[in-house]
Design a protein around this motif. Structure first.
Motif, PDB file in Angstrom:
ATOM      1  N   ALA A  18       0.826  -1.207   0.000  1.00 41.29           N
ATOM      2  CA  ALA A  18       0.000   0.000   0.000  1.00 41.29           C
ATOM      3  C   ALA A  18       0.862   1.260   0.000  1.00 41.29           C
ATOM      4  O   ALA A  18       1.892   1.334   0.667  1.00 41.29           O
ATOM      5  N   GLY A  19       0.394   2.262  -0.758  1.00 44.12           N
ATOM      6  CA  GLY A  19       1.046   3.563  -0.752  1.00 44.12           C
ATOM      7  C   GLY A  19       2.282   3.626  -1.622  1.00 44.12           C
ATOM      8  O   GLY A  19       2.594   2.722  -2.398  1.00 44.12           O
ATOM      9  N   SER A  70      -9.159  12.270  -7.692  1.00 47.77           N
ATOM     10  CA  SER A  70      -7.760  12.605  -7.961  1.00 47.77           C
ATOM     11  C   SER A  70      -7.233  13.616  -6.948  1.00 47.77           C
ATOM     12  O   SER A  70      -6.068  13.553  -6.530  1.00 47.77           O
ATOM     13  N   ALA A  71      -8.096  14.548  -6.558  1.00 48.20           N
ATOM     14  CA  ALA A  71      -7.691  15.522  -5.538  1.00 48.20           C
ATOM     15  C   ALA A  71      -7.380  14.819  -4.221  1.00 48.20           C
ATOM     16  O   ALA A  71      -6.374  15.111  -3.552  1.00 48.20           O
ATOM     17  N   LEU A  72      -8.231  13.862  -3.835  1.00 51.28           N
ATOM     18  CA  LEU A  72      -7.975  13.094  -2.614  1.00 51.28           C
ATOM     19  C   LEU A  72      -6.696  12.279  -2.739  1.00 51.28           C
ATOM     20  O   LEU A  72      -5.872  12.241  -1.822  1.00 51.28           O
ATOM     21  N   ALA A  73      -6.535  11.612  -3.885  1.00 48.52           N
ATOM     22  CA  ALA A  73      -5.374  10.752  -4.082  1.00 48.52           C
ATOM     23  C   ALA A  73      -4.068  11.530  -4.037  1.00 48.52           C
ATOM     24  O   ALA A  73      -3.004  10.969  -3.728  1.00 48.52           O
ATOM     25  N   SER A  74      -4.124  12.832  -4.295  1.00 47.38           N
ATOM     26  CA  SER A  74      -2.910  13.651  -4.269  1.00 47.38           C
ATOM     27  C   SER A  74      -2.350  13.786  -2.852  1.00 47.38           C
ATOM     28  O   SER A  74      -1.224  14.271  -2.672  1.00 47.38           O
ATOM     29  N   LEU A  75      -3.101  13.352  -1.840  1.00 48.97           N
ATOM     30  CA  LEU A  75      -2.597  13.395  -0.467  1.00 48.97           C
ATOM     31  C   LEU A  75      -1.356  12.515  -0.308  1.00 48.97           C
ATOM     32  O   LEU A  75      -0.539  12.738   0.588  1.00 48.97           O
ATOM     33  N   ASP A  76      -1.208  11.506  -1.151  1.00 46.64           N
ATOM     34  CA  ASP A  76      -0.014  10.660  -1.090  1.00 46.64           C
ATOM     35  C   ASP A  76       1.256  11.451  -1.376  1.00 46.64           C
ATOM     36  O   ASP A  76       2.364  10.981  -1.070  1.00 46.64           O
ATOM     37  N   ALA A 117      -6.827   9.000   5.897  1.00 45.15           N
ATOM     38  CA  ALA A 117      -5.523   9.613   5.633  1.00 45.15           C
ATOM     39  C   ALA A 117      -4.611   9.324   6.820  1.00 45.15           C
ATOM     40  O   ALA A 117      -4.915   9.706   7.956  1.00 45.15           O
ATOM     41  N   LEU A 118      -3.516   8.627   6.557  1.00 50.10           N
ATOM     42  CA  LEU A 118      -2.598   8.200   7.607  1.00 50.10           C
ATOM     43  C   LEU A 118      -1.298   8.972   7.516  1.00 50.10           C
ATOM     44  O   LEU A 118      -0.662   9.005   6.454  1.00 50.10           O
ATOM     45  N   ARG A 119      -0.912   9.608   8.616  1.00 51.50           N
ATOM     46  CA  ARG A 119       0.371  10.301   8.628  1.00 51.50           C
ATOM     47  C   ARG A 119       1.486   9.302   8.921  1.00 51.50           C
ATOM     48  O   ARG A 119       1.418   8.540   9.896  1.00 51.50           O
ATOM     49  N   ASN A 120       2.492   9.308   8.060  1.00 51.16           N
ATOM     50  CA  ASN A 120       3.677   8.486   8.274  1.00 51.16           C
ATOM     51  C   ASN A 120       4.743   9.357   8.915  1.00 51.16           C
ATOM     52  O   ASN A 120       5.337  10.205   8.252  1.00 51.16           O
TER      53      ASN A 120
END
Length: 785
Positions: free
Chosen positions: A503-504, A637-643, A675-678
């Motif tokens: 993932a990610g 796509s806007a959400l996916a840009s959080l990566d 949304a997970l902060r690493n």
């Protein structure tokens, strides 16, 4: 002067007398609303009206060992057990505490009272006072009703929601003083109060003495499945007795269920695998030992299924499907396999705590394939198993990393089996010491681990000499159809999540796990970990896990060119102590043979990830999805840009943010993302200085579809038309003030009057999406920002 002295003495005497005079008791609360008590409660009142309320409003904070005051409200038995002033998470205790595990250590209210638990429900006593005057729960509800949450965006200084907060845990005799001292301490604590209808439902129940449910029925179809599995597990041969012991010690934290018995989209009946003094068909007589490998002190152990009638909560839930395909494999691995068990191993701690000794007679391939078959469950055990919240186990791992496994044909080869057999003495685990262990014993285990690593390196240098290289085919491919072949571990400070696949974005570190490592992780952090243990036990567990993490990382590095191994280790362990540097450059990283993989770029780690992705392509889960009836491709796509969110903004995000998106036209329709902060670290080898090892400039965020994690830190609640603008605003924040301004627009804070309506909708969505794997979230970590 003499007269003044006498007066002074009289004044002192009077002050002492006043100080010793009994203080007036603070009054308890009575319901000030226009409340009339019904003469009788309807049939099934608890099951149909009370229990759903307790689940939706109370269990979200009161479940597992981290329930405030050990008040577990996820079952009738837990509510009846009541509360305790004793802490479970107490890292400084000198000796181990008494275990107080629901459905294991005591089985009646009387037995729990003898263990120091006190009532929160009305107490039967001859008095004309309302029953709510003898109930802690009723008083807590009334306190909230009379002192509701302030009508502000933030809680204010009157609330302590930190993980280290001191729980008050008043008995009914102390309740008056608590009310006087903590007027804002009513329940639900630091969350909006119940609606009038909800409050009245619970008060009616309490006024009638709080009758609980006791009727739980198992269907005939399920009973037949139970009998069949218990019959197989309790076969009389030594092979089956040893095999069943192995299966139990690996599945005791899982929730077993039978596939194809429950209707689609419904939660199945779950079971715990337990040890009993009684055989199948007789009432359970559970053998409650601290750890699953402790001496049962009976001539014959029976492995039985105990129905789970508690509310399923995410933080402890490990769904484990039992089906014909699986039991056929068990039969082949354990009963049909060609091996002999002349004598069963003892339960002496030096034997039982070390699976490479206790189960030496079971074929390594059988043991390894058993764990690999449900590898996600195996790894998830050290997160959802005996700990609930596990910083002891989790501040020893990075915030996100990928896991791969050595192919069983390599792990179970004759040469490898012979090597494992030669290393039994070096593979002793701290769990063989009792739960009041001394931390000084650590030196002995560290020495043995070093000897094992050196021996293993020598074995590998010999095994893979003359061009006999490790390569991509050395990694298990899931046999072409098992999606457990690769895993992603997300750490969220003191809790974590394991998902299938890679993932990610590519991770900083990765592990490759072989049989011995997988087994030792389980026996260190699951089978051998005692949450009630003393500081020495927990400290040794944490320190030993450092070695196991580095072993897994080293296995991954062995697939890379030798020069890259040293370069990456330096990147992974920046600012390391001189002792750790010597260990990394010597013992842990002295495999000298080149990899059998040809690399063509200057970034072999990324190349290797791509090769592994191709190697595992048949068993990798599909990418992040979304509900196309709610979100457009542009919005997704806007959400996916959080990566790719820059580190400055990522650092301002909490560990776990659940983003709930409602349809503009039909608000009852929602889609959910997490949304997970690493959180990046220079290294994760420091026991007490995690913040000093943080490297915020490399923080990032990973977005996944659906609910991930058990403890949300923040909720977003936005319309589809607000998605793009919200993400753009997030990308522009610079500081805490900006983040708070963002939450003013998108956040569903714990102070919001609509919080419970939001929570109920999210719960319904979760039940529909995850009827088997899902469970109730825990709100103890919700921030006040």
């Amino acid at each position: 002067m003499k007269k003044l002295g006498v007066i002074a003495l009289l004044a002192v005497a009077l002050s002492i007398a006043l100080w010793q005079w009994p203080k007036p008791e603070a009054p308890l609360l009575v319901d000030t609303e226009n409340f009339s008590v019904a003469k009788h409660l309807p049939d099934n009142f608890f099951d149909e009206q009370v229990n759903p309320l307790l689940t939706q409003r109370c269990v979200v904070c009161h479940a597992c060992y981290d329930a405030p005051c050990q008040l577990k409200m996820s079952s009738s038995e837990g509510v009846a057990r009541g509360a305790s002033k004793e802490k479970v998470y107490e890292g400084t205790r000198i000796t181990a505490a008494q275990p107080n595990r629901m459905f294991l250590d005591a089985h009646s209210t009387k037995a729990w009272r003898e263990r120091g638990f006190f009532d929160v429900l009305p107490v039967d006593k001859e008095t004309n006072e309302p029953k709510t005057q003898s109930s802690v729960l009723a008083q807590m509800l009334l306190l909230k009703k009379q002192h509701p949450l302030p009508d502000t965006s933030h809680l204010g200084s009157g609330f302590d929601i930190s993980l280290s907060r001191e729980n008050q845990c008043p008995t009914i005799d102390e309740m008056g003083e608590y009310i006087a001292d903590q007027p804002l301490g009513g329940m639900p604590y630091a969350l909006p109060g119940l609606s009038d209808a909800e409050h009245n439902t619970l008060m009616q129940w309490l006024h009638h003495g709080a009758p609980l449910s006791s009727s739980n029925v198992i269907s005939e179809e399920l009973n037949a499945k139970i009998v069949a599995l218990e019959k197989w597990l309790n076969g009389d041969s030594n092979k089956m007795r040893l095999s069943a012991r192995y299966i139990y010690e690996h599945l005791f934290t899982s929730h077993l269920y039978f596939e194809n018995v429950t209707a689609e989209k419904e939660q199945p009946q779950f079971f715990n695998l337990v040890r009993s003094r009684t055989p199948s068909g007789e009432p359970l007589d559970i053998i409650a030992t601290r750890r699953p490998f402790d001496d049962p002190k009976v001539d014959r152990v029976y492995y039985r299924l105990q129905p789970v009638f508690s509310t399923i909560v995410s933080k402890t839930h490990q769904a484990y499907a039992i089906n014909e395909s699986l039991t056929d494999k068990w039969q082949a691995w354990f009963d049909d396999a060609d091996y002999t068990v002349e004598t069963l191993p003892s339960y002496e701690s030096e034997v039982a705590a070390n699976p490479l000794t206790a189960f030496a007679l079971l074929p390594v391939e059988s043991r390894y394939r058993f764990m690999l078959e449900r590898a996600q469950n195996t790894i998830m055990g050290y997160i959802k198993g005996p700990v609930c919240r596990g910083q002891v186990a989790l501040n020893v791992i990075n915030d996100r990393f990928w896991v791969f496994f050595v192919d069983p044909d390599i792990a179970a080869s004759e040469d490898m089996n012979a090597f494992y057999a030669s290393q039994k003495e070096n593979l002793h685990l701290p769990a063989e010491k009792d739960s009041s262990a001394l931390a000084v014993n650590w030196v002995k285990y560290a020495k043995r681990q070093g000897e094992y690593v050196r021996a293993r390196t020598a074995f590998m240098n010999e095994e893979f000499k003359n061009g006999e290289h490790l390569n991509i085919s050395s990694i298990w491919d899931g046999d072409g159809d098992n999606t457990n072949a690769s895993l992603t571990v997300f750490r969220h400070f003191d809790n974590a999540t394991v998902v299938k696949g890679m993932a990610g974005e590519p991770t900083k570190t990765a592990w490759v796990i072989d049989y011995a490592l997988l087994e030792r992780i389980h026996y260190l952090l699951v089978a051998g970990f005692d949450v009630y243990g003393n500081y020495g036990h927990q400290l040794m567990t944490r320190l030993y896990m450092d070695f196991l993490r580095m072993e897994g990382e080293s296995n991954f590095l062995n697939l890379l060119p030798p020069e890259t191994r040293h370069t990456l280790l330096k990147e992974w362990y920046q600012n390391a102590s001189p002792e750790l540097t010597d260990y990394l450059e010597g013992d842990i990283n002295s495999f000298e043979q080149p990899s059998g993989i040809v690399f063509e770029t200057e970034n072999p780690q990324q190349e290797l990830y791509q090769m592994l992705s191709t190697h595992l392509s048949n068993v990798l889960p599909s990418g992040t999805t979304y509900d196309k009836n709610i979100l457009s491709e542009k919005q997704f796509s806007a959400l996916a840009s959080l990566d790719f969110l820059p580190a400055q903004q990522a650092t301002l995000m909490p560990e776990t943010t659940i983003i709930v998106i409602k349809d503009d036209e039909e608000p009852e329709k929602i889609d959910v993302f997490t949304a997970l902060r690493n959180s990046a670290h220079y290294n994760v080898n420091s026991l007490f200085e995690e913040e000093e090892n943080r490297e915020p400039s490399k923080d990032s965020v990973t977005l996944v579809h659906g609910l991930l994690g058990s403890y949300p830190d923040a909720f977003w609640f936005i319309k589809t038309s607000e998605v793009i603008g919200s993400i753009e605003q997030l990308k522009s924040i610079k500081n805490e003030k900006d983040y708070k301004a963002l939450l003013d627009k998108v956040g569903m804070r714990r102070t919001n009057p609509q919080f419970w309506t939001f929570s109920d909708n999210l719960l319904r969505w979760s039940e529909e999406q995850y009827p088997i794997e899902g469970g109730l979230l825990d709100y103890n970590r919700l921030e006040d920002r």
